[in-house]
Design a protein around this motif. Structure first.
Motif, PDB file in Angstrom:
ATOM      1  N   GLN A 268      47.460  40.881 -35.430  1.00  0.00           N
ATOM      2  CA  GLN A 268      46.173  41.945 -35.625  1.00  0.00           C
ATOM      3  C   GLN A 268      45.019  41.521 -35.036  1.00  0.00           C
ATOM      4  O   GLN A 268      44.022  42.143 -34.925  1.00  0.00           O
ATOM      5  N   SER A 269      44.880  40.061 -34.956  1.00  0.00           N
ATOM      6  CA  SER A 269      43.536  39.667 -34.720  1.00  0.00           C
ATOM      7  C   SER A 269      43.581  39.441 -33.208  1.00  0.00           C
ATOM      8  O   SER A 269      44.545  39.331 -32.558  1.00  0.00           O
ATOM      9  N   ASP A 270      42.393  39.207 -32.749  1.00  0.00           N
ATOM     10  CA  ASP A 270      42.121  39.626 -31.315  1.00  0.00           C
ATOM     11  C   ASP A 270      42.422  38.119 -30.683  1.00  0.00           C
ATOM     12  O   ASP A 270      42.045  36.982 -31.361  1.00  0.00           O
TER      13      ASP A 270
ATOM     14  N   HIS B 246      34.489  40.175 -35.838  1.00  0.00           N
ATOM     15  CA  HIS B 246      35.100  41.154 -35.000  1.00  0.00           C
ATOM     16  C   HIS B 246      36.236  40.839 -34.419  1.00  0.00           C
ATOM     17  O   HIS B 246      36.851  41.455 -33.819  1.00  0.00           O
ATOM     18  N   GLU B 247      36.628  39.305 -34.580  1.00  0.00           N
ATOM     19  CA  GLU B 247      37.767  38.969 -34.103  1.00  0.00           C
ATOM     20  C   GLU B 247      38.946  38.819 -34.795  1.00  0.00           C
ATOM     21  O   GLU B 247      40.122  38.380 -34.494  1.00  0.00           O
ATOM     22  N   LEU B 248      38.546  39.370 -36.190  1.00  0.00           N
ATOM     23  CA  LEU B 248      39.826  39.405 -37.371  1.00  0.00           C
ATOM     24  C   LEU B 248      40.066  40.753 -37.697  1.00  0.00           C
ATOM     25  O   LEU B 248      39.461  41.760 -37.187  1.00  0.00           O
ATOM     26  N   SER B 249      41.350  40.977 -38.074  1.00  0.00           N
ATOM     27  CA  SER B 249      41.834  42.292 -38.402  1.00  0.00           C
ATOM     28  C   SER B 249      41.009  42.886 -39.769  1.00  0.00           C
ATOM     29  O   SER B 249      40.594  41.841 -40.448  1.00  0.00           O
TER      30      SER B 249
ATOM     31  N   PRO C  85      27.945  40.023 -38.878  1.00  0.00           N
ATOM     32  CA  PRO C  85      28.700  39.798 -37.767  1.00  0.00           C
ATOM     33  C   PRO C  85      28.173  38.528 -36.917  1.00  0.00           C
ATOM     34  O   PRO C  85      28.782  38.084 -36.047  1.00  0.00           O
ATOM     35  N   TRP C  86      26.898  38.031 -37.238  1.00  0.00           N
ATOM     36  CA  TRP C  86      26.314  36.825 -36.603  1.00  0.00           C
ATOM     37  C   TRP C  86      26.843  35.429 -37.080  1.00  0.00           C
ATOM     38  O   TRP C  86      26.346  34.449 -36.675  1.00  0.00           O
TER      39      TRP C  86
ATOM     40  N   LYS D 271      36.372  31.908 -36.663  1.00  0.00           N
ATOM     41  CA  LYS D 271      36.342  33.218 -35.826  1.00  0.00           C
ATOM     42  C   LYS D 271      35.169  34.322 -36.288  1.00  0.00           C
ATOM     43  O   LYS D 271      34.718  33.940 -37.723  1.00  0.00           O
ATOM     44  N   ARG D 272      34.545  35.063 -35.573  1.00  0.00           N
ATOM     45  CA  ARG D 272      33.574  35.911 -35.961  1.00  0.00           C
ATOM     46  C   ARG D 272      34.339  37.127 -36.448  1.00  0.00           C
ATOM     47  O   ARG D 272      35.463  37.360 -36.057  1.00  0.00           O
TER      48      ARG D 272
ATOM     49  N   MET E 168      42.095  40.790 -42.600  1.00  0.00           N
ATOM     50  CA  MET E 168      41.589  39.445 -42.683  1.00  0.00           C
ATOM     51  C   MET E 168      40.198  39.226 -43.209  1.00  0.00           C
ATOM     52  O   MET E 168      39.799  38.622 -43.850  1.00  0.00           O
TER      53      MET E 168
END
Lengths: 267, 298
Positions: B29-31, A149-152, A105-106, A146-147, A155
């Motif tokens: 789906q993505s933020d 947590h920003e992905l579905s 996640p980092w 993107k990190r 993804m």
């Protein structure tokens, strides 16, 4: 790509033969001979598993939950050691993709892919180019910064796929990678995986408990029994099974019936 | 085909259709990470809380229940703060204490980090020394002041020793807790990616343990700042410089509540400033970067 095969374990049996070639002239990548695994003094999780996976093949490993599918992948990848039998796997281990993406996640999507390249010893400049290439391959060039947590979920699994491709091993092991995804995303990733398999020529062992998924993806479906796990049946899947609903339905029904029979034995 | 079966999966849609379907799903789906602009309530709310407390204080003092020299009002304290500032005493005390605090804290980090890493990785050491370290963290570091004065006399060494005994165990514990909380999956991934022991530590263990480590550092700072004040109050004179604790003790000796309250407020203010300027931004960045801030009240 290393064609060389290493002998990992040669317990109480003679050396396994690695020279056999299948009908289409492909060399075996993974050979399992009477492979067994038990944890401590418990009952065996795997017993007498025999299977051969050939170069460039897509094999779906099917079984009910708790049949030792994941254990078998751990043995093949070298994360764990068998307690009996012999096996041959590629030198340098295999790429691995987990049920949850297990991205760090980092790090950004790109950073995760680049780490795999870095740990393989790829130079900095080449790392960048190669990561871009791989993220484009999974159609995520636009989200590379993107990190996780920003992905579905879908993804994230595509990033995880790019990362396992970055390992550049001939063999890719997948442990129910799409089990936690919604139906539409899963359908999509089936297409993606099939396309990438064809483009990269990897050998894939795909573990699933979903018969329809196994038929959709595998060229060959191996059925693993439960407690102890061993390969009890296998089916060849042709292109017709993927395009013709009737043929697909028949095969799916047949495999499902056999799987249920295996589960009923434990009633 | 048995009727209980759901329909099989078959290939459908052209590559083109799938591509656009995928793009649609991705954007759905993505933020959407639009960052909020600076929120004024972050400044106004603490300020309002501060003013409310000041008013309550002033109200209590104006009731005249206690002698004014024992319980000074906000304005009286402001007056003695101004006097301390003009005399240069306040600046000197803050400078001395901050410098000591900073040096002591940095040395504590340098000492505690390798020890923490070692303890978290080597089972035998962890079992042997873990309880001792936890015990040291619970022991108030002020308890070391008498011993330190006997060993080192009234020198800076006494102050630093007491700070180390406060800060080092809590930083070690923070790091160990951070390493303990790493999901096992991360190590497996590192193993699958072919990381050596060193690469595993640098690329997996340390970054994964970073939030816990920063938490430990924050606590370590709190412990060293508290220990420093305690040491400065108890140990005065000798070759020791004049710190905030010394100012507090001086106020007591002069029976000047204005100085005492001023010193307490300065100590509090330094604590708040370090939290707001150093730790809060680092922590926030760290947590936001990992998607751990959603739903929190920060």
């Amino acid at each position: 790509m290393t064609e060389a095969l290493a002998e990992k374990v040669d317990a109480d049996r003679g050396a396994a033969s690695a020279t056999a070639v299948d009908g289409e002239g492909r060399a075996p990548v993974v050979v399992l001979e009477n492979l067994g695994k038990r944890f401590g003094s418990g009952p065996p999780v795997l017993e007498d598993v025999n299977a051969t996976v050939y170069q460039g093949e897509f094999v779906a490993l099917l079984g009910a939950s708790g049949c030792g599918k994941s254990t078998l992948l751990n043995l093949i990848s070298g994360l764990d050691m068998p307690t009996s039998g012999a096996m041959e796997v590629p030198v340098g281990g295999a790429a691995f993709m987990f049920q949850d993406s297990a991205l760090f996640p980092w790090r950004t999507a790109r950073g995760n892919v680049e780490l795999a390249l870095k740990l393989r010893g790829v130079g900095k400049a080449e790392r960048k180019a190669r990561a871009t290439e791989l993220l484009d391959l999974v159609h995520l060039g636009h989200s590379s910064d993107k990190r996780p947590h920003e992905l579905s979920g879908g993804m994230r699994q595509r990033v995880a796929l790019a990362r396992s491709l970055a390992q550049d091993r001939p063999l890719l092991l997948m442990d129910e990678p799409f089990a936690a995804l919604d139906a539409i995303t899963r359908d999509l990733l089936h297409n993606e995986l099939e396309r990438i398999w064809k483009e990269t020529g990897r050998t894939i062992i795909f573990v699933t408990h979903n018969v329809r998924e196994a038929v959709r993806l595998g060229q060959r479906v191996l059925l693993l029994s439960s407690k102890p796990g061993r390969v009890v049946a296998q089916w060849q899947v042709s292109e017709e099974h993927r395009t013709n609903a009737g043929a697909a339905g028949e095969l799916t029904a047949e495999i499902t019936a056999r799987l249920r029979e295996e589960i009923r034995r434990h009633a | 085909m048995p009727e209980t079966l759901t329909s099989p999966m078959i290939k459908s849609g052209s590559a083109e259709e799938m591509r656009s379907l995928e793009a649609g799903l991705d954007s759905l789906q993505s933020d959407d990470t639009s960052r909020k602009s600076f929120d004024l309530s972050r400044v106004l709310l603490p300020l309002a809380a501060f003013i409310v407390l000041l008013l309550a204080w002033q109200f209590y003092v104006s009731l005249g229940l206690r002698r004014r020299d024992l319980v000074p009002g906000p304005l009286d304290v402001l007056g003695s703060l101004g006097a301390l500032w003009q005399a240069g005493t306040a600046q000197e005390a803050v400078g001395t204490s901050l410098q000591r605090g900073l040096i002591g804290f940095v040395i504590s980090i340098v000492v505690a980090t390798p020890i923490g890493l070692l303890l978290s990785q080597v089972r035998i050491l962890r079992r042997a020394f873990g309880p001792l370290i936890s015990g040291l963290q619970v022991l108030p570091s002020v308890a070391w002041v008498p011993a330190a004065i006997i060993w080192f006399g009234l020198t800076d060494a006494t102050v630093y020793f007491v700070m180390f005994m406060g800060a080092i165990p809590s930083i070690i514990n923070g790091l160990i807790a951070g390493v303990d909380q790493i999901p096992p999956q991360y190590r497996r991934v590192g193993q699958v990616l072919g990381a050596s022991r060193w690469e595993m530590a640098v690329h997996v263990v340390l970054p994964a343990a970073l939030p816990g480590y920063v938490g430990g550092l924050k606590q370590g700072w709190a412990f060293s700042w508290r220990s420093l004040m305690a040491a400065e109050i108890i140990a005065m004179g000798g070759s020791l410089g004049f710190g905030l604790g010394s100012l507090l003790e001086q106020g007591r000796q002069l029976a000047d509540m204005g100085i005492v309250m001023s010193a307490i407020l300065i100590i509090l203010f330094v604590g708040i400033a370090v939290e707001l300027i150093v730790f809060a931004p680092v922590e926030k960045r760290l947590l936001r970067g990992r998607g751990l801030l959603a739903g929190s009240t920060r």
